[in-house]
Design an enzyme around this catalytic site. Structure first.
Site, PDB file in Angstrom:
ATOM      1  N   TYR A 129       0.854  -1.183   0.000  1.00  0.00           N
ATOM      2  CA  TYR A 129       0.000   0.000   0.000  1.00  0.00           C
ATOM      3  C   TYR A 129       0.893   1.236   0.000  1.00  0.00           C
ATOM      4  O   TYR A 129       1.795   1.356   0.828  1.00  0.00           O
ATOM      5  CB  TYR A 129      -0.911   0.028   1.227  1.00  0.00           C
ATOM      6  CG  TYR A 129      -1.954   1.119   1.139  1.00  0.00           C
ATOM      7  CD1 TYR A 129      -3.243   0.830   0.703  1.00  0.00           C
ATOM      8  CD2 TYR A 129      -1.655   2.444   1.451  1.00  0.00           C
ATOM      9  CE1 TYR A 129      -4.199   1.828   0.592  1.00  0.00           C
ATOM     10  CE2 TYR A 129      -2.601   3.446   1.337  1.00  0.00           C
ATOM     11  CZ  TYR A 129      -3.867   3.127   0.909  1.00  0.00           C
ATOM     12  OH  TYR A 129      -4.814   4.128   0.779  1.00  0.00           O
ATOM     13  N   GLN A 190     -10.752  -0.149   1.409  1.00  0.00           N
ATOM     14  CA  GLN A 190     -11.267  -1.036   0.370  1.00  0.00           C
ATOM     15  C   GLN A 190     -10.141  -1.657  -0.448  1.00  0.00           C
ATOM     16  O   GLN A 190     -10.268  -2.785  -0.940  1.00  0.00           O
ATOM     17  CB  GLN A 190     -12.238  -0.283  -0.546  1.00  0.00           C
ATOM     18  CG  GLN A 190     -11.661   0.885  -1.311  1.00  0.00           C
ATOM     19  CD  GLN A 190     -11.723   2.192  -0.528  1.00  0.00           C
ATOM     20  OE1 GLN A 190     -11.857   2.185   0.702  1.00  0.00           O
ATOM     21  NE2 GLN A 190     -11.656   3.311  -1.232  1.00  0.00           N
ATOM     22  N   ASN A 213      -3.333   5.825   6.166  1.00  0.00           N
ATOM     23  CA  ASN A 213      -4.038   6.599   7.190  1.00  0.00           C
ATOM     24  C   ASN A 213      -4.688   5.662   8.207  1.00  0.00           C
ATOM     25  O   ASN A 213      -4.481   4.446   8.199  1.00  0.00           O
ATOM     26  CB  ASN A 213      -5.060   7.538   6.540  1.00  0.00           C
ATOM     27  CG  ASN A 213      -6.128   6.781   5.752  1.00  0.00           C
ATOM     28  OD1 ASN A 213      -6.343   5.584   5.954  1.00  0.00           O
ATOM     29  ND2 ASN A 213      -6.797   7.478   4.852  1.00  0.00           N
ATOM     30  N   SER A 236       3.251   9.054  12.856  1.00  0.00           N
ATOM     31  CA  SER A 236       4.701   9.062  12.977  1.00  0.00           C
ATOM     32  C   SER A 236       5.143   9.768  14.260  1.00  0.00           C
ATOM     33  O   SER A 236       4.387  10.552  14.853  1.00  0.00           O
ATOM     34  CB  SER A 236       5.317   9.746  11.765  1.00  0.00           C
ATOM     35  OG  SER A 236       6.710   9.571  11.738  1.00  0.00           O
ATOM     36  N   GLN A 258       9.267  15.627  11.392  1.00  0.00           N
ATOM     37  CA  GLN A 258       8.205  14.676  11.717  1.00  0.00           C
ATOM     38  C   GLN A 258       6.859  15.364  11.817  1.00  0.00           C
ATOM     39  O   GLN A 258       5.849  14.843  11.354  1.00  0.00           O
ATOM     40  CB  GLN A 258       8.518  13.968  13.039  1.00  0.00           C
ATOM     41  CG  GLN A 258       9.661  12.993  12.958  1.00  0.00           C
ATOM     42  CD  GLN A 258       9.453  11.945  11.884  1.00  0.00           C
ATOM     43  OE1 GLN A 258       8.437  11.260  11.849  1.00  0.00           O
ATOM     44  NE2 GLN A 258      10.422  11.810  10.998  1.00  0.00           N
ATOM     45  N   HIS A 261       4.429  15.661   8.826  1.00  0.00           N
ATOM     46  CA  HIS A 261       3.773  14.488   8.248  1.00  0.00           C
ATOM     47  C   HIS A 261       2.264  14.561   8.401  1.00  0.00           C
ATOM     48  O   HIS A 261       1.511  14.251   7.474  1.00  0.00           O
ATOM     49  CB  HIS A 261       4.267  13.216   8.918  1.00  0.00           C
ATOM     50  CG  HIS A 261       5.476  12.623   8.280  1.00  0.00           C
ATOM     51  ND1 HIS A 261       5.496  12.174   6.985  1.00  0.00           N
ATOM     52  CD2 HIS A 261       6.719  12.382   8.776  1.00  0.00           C
ATOM     53  CE1 HIS A 261       6.689  11.695   6.694  1.00  0.00           C
ATOM     54  NE2 HIS A 261       7.451  11.813   7.762  1.00  0.00           N
ATOM     55  N   GLU A 326       9.241   5.412  17.327  1.00  0.00           N
ATOM     56  CA  GLU A 326       9.510   4.979  15.953  1.00  0.00           C
ATOM     57  C   GLU A 326      10.927   5.385  15.551  1.00  0.00           C
ATOM     58  O   GLU A 326      11.691   4.580  15.018  1.00  0.00           O
ATOM     59  CB  GLU A 326       8.488   5.621  15.026  1.00  0.00           C
ATOM     60  CG  GLU A 326       8.685   5.331  13.556  1.00  0.00           C
ATOM     61  CD  GLU A 326       7.736   6.132  12.688  1.00  0.00           C
ATOM     62  OE1 GLU A 326       7.575   5.761  11.512  1.00  0.00           O
ATOM     63  OE2 GLU A 326       7.164   7.143  13.165  1.00  0.00           O
ATOM     64  N   HIS A 327      11.274   6.642  15.783  1.00  0.00           N
ATOM     65  CA  HIS A 327      12.607   7.165  15.465  1.00  0.00           C
ATOM     66  C   HIS A 327      13.239   7.718  16.744  1.00  0.00           C
ATOM     67  O   HIS A 327      12.591   8.457  17.488  1.00  0.00           O
ATOM     68  CB  HIS A 327      12.531   8.310  14.449  1.00  0.00           C
ATOM     69  CG  HIS A 327      11.756   7.984  13.211  1.00  0.00           C
ATOM     70  ND1 HIS A 327      10.476   8.459  12.983  1.00  0.00           N
ATOM     71  CD2 HIS A 327      12.080   7.231  12.134  1.00  0.00           C
ATOM     72  CE1 HIS A 327      10.052   8.022  11.809  1.00  0.00           C
ATOM     73  NE2 HIS A 327      10.999   7.263  11.274  1.00  0.00           N
ATOM     74  N   ASP A 360      14.795   8.276   5.972  1.00  0.00           N
ATOM     75  CA  ASP A 360      13.547   8.203   5.213  1.00  0.00           C
ATOM     76  C   ASP A 360      13.777   7.910   3.741  1.00  0.00           C
ATOM     77  O   ASP A 360      12.860   7.450   3.057  1.00  0.00           O
ATOM     78  CB  ASP A 360      12.772   9.524   5.339  1.00  0.00           C
ATOM     79  CG  ASP A 360      12.009   9.627   6.642  1.00  0.00           C
ATOM     80  OD1 ASP A 360      11.780   8.580   7.282  1.00  0.00           O
ATOM     81  OD2 ASP A 360      11.627  10.751   7.023  1.00  0.00           O
ATOM     82  N   GLU A 414      -0.338 -36.445  28.780  1.00  0.00           N
ATOM     83  CA  GLU A 414      -1.264 -35.414  28.302  1.00  0.00           C
ATOM     84  C   GLU A 414      -2.629 -35.988  27.921  1.00  0.00           C
ATOM     85  O   GLU A 414      -3.505 -35.251  27.472  1.00  0.00           O
ATOM     86  CB  GLU A 414      -0.655 -34.677  27.111  1.00  0.00           C
ATOM     87  CG  GLU A 414       0.523 -33.784  27.489  1.00  0.00           C
ATOM     88  CD  GLU A 414       0.995 -32.902  26.339  1.00  0.00           C
ATOM     89  OE1 GLU A 414       0.557 -33.108  25.193  1.00  0.00           O
ATOM     90  OE2 GLU A 414       1.801 -31.990  26.609  1.00  0.00           O
ATOM     91  N   HIS A 419      -1.505 -40.283  19.968  1.00  0.00           N
ATOM     92  CA  HIS A 419      -0.135 -39.786  19.812  1.00  0.00           C
ATOM     93  C   HIS A 419       0.858 -40.839  20.293  1.00  0.00           C
ATOM     94  O   HIS A 419       1.845 -41.153  19.611  1.00  0.00           O
ATOM     95  CB  HIS A 419       0.065 -38.497  20.627  1.00  0.00           C
ATOM     96  CG  HIS A 419      -0.467 -37.257  19.980  1.00  0.00           C
ATOM     97  ND1 HIS A 419      -1.800 -37.067  19.743  1.00  0.00           N
ATOM     98  CD2 HIS A 419       0.178 -36.136  19.529  1.00  0.00           C
ATOM     99  CE1 HIS A 419      -1.974 -35.873  19.183  1.00  0.00           C
ATOM    100  NE2 HIS A 419      -0.785 -35.301  19.035  1.00  0.00           N
TER     101      HIS A 419
END
Length: 431
Positions: A129, A190, A213, A236, A258, A261, A326-327, A360, A414, A419
């Site tokens: 994506y 979708q 998003n 982010s 950042q 974004h 994240e960073h 990046d 068990e 088995h």
């Protein structure tokens, strides 16, 4: 923007609130995405076409679902030479870094005579994506597609939203460079559902990766199990740990890199120098004055930004670990001492001359990273996200005699007699 100090009596409560701050999807998003997924699962092509008309304002039946590979090649050839060279430079570095991640098969025989090991194989098909709404990100194409290609994925399909039917030539050029097989003019939840279940001309895939998003992230979360996913990525974030020897303009720019974004991104500075903290805050205000993305960056900085003054920079590290950012940027002369204390971060940028923005685009490590404190248990996108491991073992009669009796005893303990019998018959035990 919050200005905190570990000396403040209320610091613990204030920092706890900062850590607990939720910037991700609401219950309404979850409910809406569930409805979209059901519609695509049950309605297929018609549902995707209806959502595209609603959200992207064009008719797939007229504009076409798939973007011709020739259009991607034309977009690449039409790039201004310096930009094309920059994309090629980034792609080469990303490929080299990820090639080192390819795992090796294993095949050994232990002292009991048991042959055991593992084979790694790529998934048959992967979907990536690529955002295409407020901004176009060719770097995201490279960061998702190249690891898939290095892994050996057989079919690579890309979906990207095309508002009013328009698509970024840069995104198409990057798709051509990275070797994407299919580019589909579909976006949103979708599109993720179409990759998972198949819809119209889009055949289903095994893994879906890539940023998006809140609706895209929620769709990936809900569809995990139908397909594999890389992670559920939220807004982010960056943590910068910096001493007073830095240029405040540099650090301000890093924080705003950042903040621009999205209005829900988070930028946090830890420093041991109160005067420097004030200089950075002033620099942020100055830079916002001429930043083209100032409206977004201002909203993010005002709502989610923070400057935290600590006694010593080492004191910042356990606080950073609680955020699991994240960073994480360590803007000091000798970052190794601080780096050794890091337990939780998606990616770490070491030294004054390593701004996060380098990561990046062209450094090599992946920029698709865990957000929302998920770096406590998750890693950035890599080759292994497009592969799976199959273990194997082989016993001869001697090895079975070595392992069998313990297996029979455990199976009986068990309460699983079939088995036990499966092994006991081969050992000629009376079970």
């Amino acid at each position: 923007m919050q200005h905190l100090s570990t000396r403040d009596p209320g610091f613990v409560a204030s920092f706890d609130a900062l850590v607990a701050q939720r910037r991700e999807s609401s219950a309404d998003v979850s409910r809406d995405v569930a409805a979209i997924i059901r519609a695509v699962r049950d309605g297929g092509q018609a549902a995707v076409e209806a959502y595209t008309r609603q959200f992207d304002r064009h008719d797939l039946a007229q504009s076409g679902w798939r973007i011709d590979p020739g259009d991607c090649a034309d977009a690449f050839r039409a790039l201004e030479p310096e930009l094309r060279e920059a994309l090629e430079f980034a792609a080469a570095r990303i490929r080299t870094y990820h090639e080192r991640q390819r795992p090796a098969d294993s095949d050994t025989t232990d002292t009991a005579g048991v042959r055991l090991g593992a084979r790694w194989r790529a998934v048959d098909a992967a979907g990536i994506y690529v955002p295409g709404g407020r901004a176009a990100y060719p770097s995201s194409v490279l960061m998702n597609a190249i690891p898939a290609r290095v892994a050996g994925v057989g079919r690579l399909a890309m979906v990207t939203p095309t508002p009013d039917g328009q698509v970024s030539p840069l995104v198409l050029a990057a798709a051509h460079l990275a070797g994407v097989d299919e580019v589909w003019r579909v976006g949103g939840a979708q599109a993720v559902a179409a990759l998972a279940y198949g819809a119209g001309p889009i055949a289903p895939v095994d893994v879906v990766t890539g940023p998006g998003n809140a609706w895209v992230a929620e769709a990936k979360r809900q569809l995990y199990g139908v397909v594999g996913i890389d992670m559920v990525a939220g807004p982010s974030e960056i943590v910068v740990v910096a001493d007073g020897r830095n240029d405040p303009d540099w650090i301000a720019a890093d924080l705003l890199a950042q903040a621009e974004h999205d209005t829900v991104t988070q930028s946090i500075l830890f420093t041991d120098d109160e005067a420097f903290a004030l200089k950075v805050a002033d620099a942020v205000e100055r830079q916002l004055g001429d930043l083209a993305t100032a409206a977004v960056a201002r909203a993010a900085w005002d709502a989610n930004g923070a400057i935290v003054v600590v006694e010593r920079l080492a004191d910042a590290m356990p606080l950073s670990d609680r955020l699991a950012p994240e960073h994480l940027q360590l803007a000091v002369d000798d970052p190794e001492g601080l780096f050794d204390q890091v337990r939780h971060a998606g990616s770490v940028f070491l030294g004054r001359h390593t701004p996060e923005a380098i990561g990046d685009y062209v450094a090599g490590p992946n920029h698709v990273l865990p957000t929302g404190r998920r770096a406590r248990f998750a890693s950035g996108l890599g080759v292994l996200d497009f592969m799976k491991r199959t273990s194997f073992l082989q016993l001869d009669e001697d090895a079975l005699r070595e392992l069998g009796p313990a297996t029979v005893r455990l199976a009986e303990a068990e309460g699983l007699p079939a088995h036990a019998r499966s092994v006991a018959l081969r050992l000629r035990l009376n079970r």
